[in-house]
Design a protein around this motif. Structure first.
Motif: not given
Length: 234
Positions: A25, A28, A32, A40-45, A111
Motif C-alpha cells: 500500500s 502504491g 498514486q 495502490v490497488k494494482t501494487h497491493v494486488l 511490489s
C-alpha cells in the motif's frame, strides 16, 4: 519482540499477508501521488498475490512431503518472477521515440518482490527495499534532474492561431507531462487563418522531450512546432 516462528502456522501466514498489504500500500501510494495508472490497488494486488503464492509454496504441500516425496518451495517463487512481467509490460507506453511507464513497471516488480519477501517471512528485507524505493524516487531522482544536460540550450518554437486559447493549452500540456515552461520571447505573425503568434519556450524537465513536442503538435490551434538551439535564435 517475538519471532515469526513463535506463532502458529496460520498466524504466521496471516501476519505475512498483513505486512505485505501494508508495505505494498505504501509503495502504491507513491505511484498514486505521481498520478500513474498503476496505483495502490494494482501494487497491493500484485504484492498480496505474490505473497499468497509464496505462502502456498511454503505451507501448502507440507502434508504430502515425505522422505520419498520432495517439495521445492522455490519453484513457485521462480514462476512469480517470470509471470509478473506481463503486468509490467501493460504499463509501458511507447510514443515514437519516447518511452513512458518504465518506473511504474519497475515498481510492479518491486511490489511482487515485497510480497515474496513477506511470504518468506523476510520482513526486514521487505521494509528495507521499500525505504530504498522511496530514497530513489524522492531524493535521488530529483537530484538527477539537476545534472546539466547537453541540450540545456534547447528552445521550442511554436506557431499558433492568436486569440484561441492555444497558449493556455500548451502550458497545460507541459504541466501534465511534468515540465516547467518559461516564455523566452513572443512575436505576432501572419498565418492562413489570420493573426498568429510565434512563441519561444524553454521547458525544464525530463529528456528527451519527444512526447511533449508530439502532444503540443496535436493541439488544433498549433500550426508548427520546432526545437532549435538557443544560439540559432540570436
Amino acid at each position: 519482540m517475538p519471532a515469526l516462528t513463535d506463532f502458529s502456522p496460520i498466524a504466521q501466514q496471516l501476519i505475512s499477508l498483513t505486512v505485505c498489504f501494508i508495505l505494498c500500500s505504501l509503495l502504491g501510494v507513491e505511484r498514486q501521488f505521481h498520478h500513474k495508472n498503476a496505483g495502490v490497488k494494482t501494487h497491493v494486488l500484485v504484492g498480496v498475490g505474490s505473497c499468497l503464492f509464496t505462502l502456498i509454496s511454503a505451507y501448502g504441500f507440507a502434508s504430502i512431503t515425505t522422505a520419498s516425496v520432495a517439495v521445492d518451495p522455490s519453484r513457485i517463487a521462480a514462476q512469480i518472477v517470470s509471470g509478473i512481467g506481463f503486468i509490467g509490460a501493460g504499463v509501458i507506453f511507447v510514443n515514437n521515440d519516447a518511452v513512458r511507464g518504465l518506473t511504474t513497471a519497475a515498481t510492479v516488480w518491486v511490489s511482487a518482490a515485497l510480497g515474496m519477501a513477506c511470504g518468506a517471512g523476510l520482513f526486514h528485507l521487505a521494509v528495507y527495499a521499500l525505504l530504498l524505493h522511496y530514497l530513489v524516487v524522492f531524493i535521488i531522482g530529483p537530484l538527477m534532474n539537476l545534472i546539466p544536460h547537453s541540450n540545456r540550450n534547447l528552445r521550442t518554437v511554436v506557431e499558433y492561431e492568436a486569440g484561441q486559447g492555444a497558449m493556455r493549452q500548451i502550458l497545460s500540456v507541459a504541466t501534465n507531462h511534468g515540465y516547467k515552461a518559461s516564455v523566452t520571447s513572443t512575436s505576432p505573425i501572419e498565418i492562413e487563418e489570420g493573426d498568429g503568434m510565434r512563441v519561444v519556450l524553454k521547458f525544464e524537465g525530463p529528456h528527451p522531450q519527444t512526447a511533449l513536442i508530439n502532444a503540443i503538435a496535436e493541439i488544433p490551434q498549433v500550426h508548427a512546432v520546432d526545437q532549435v538551439d538557443r544560439n540559432e535564435l540570436d
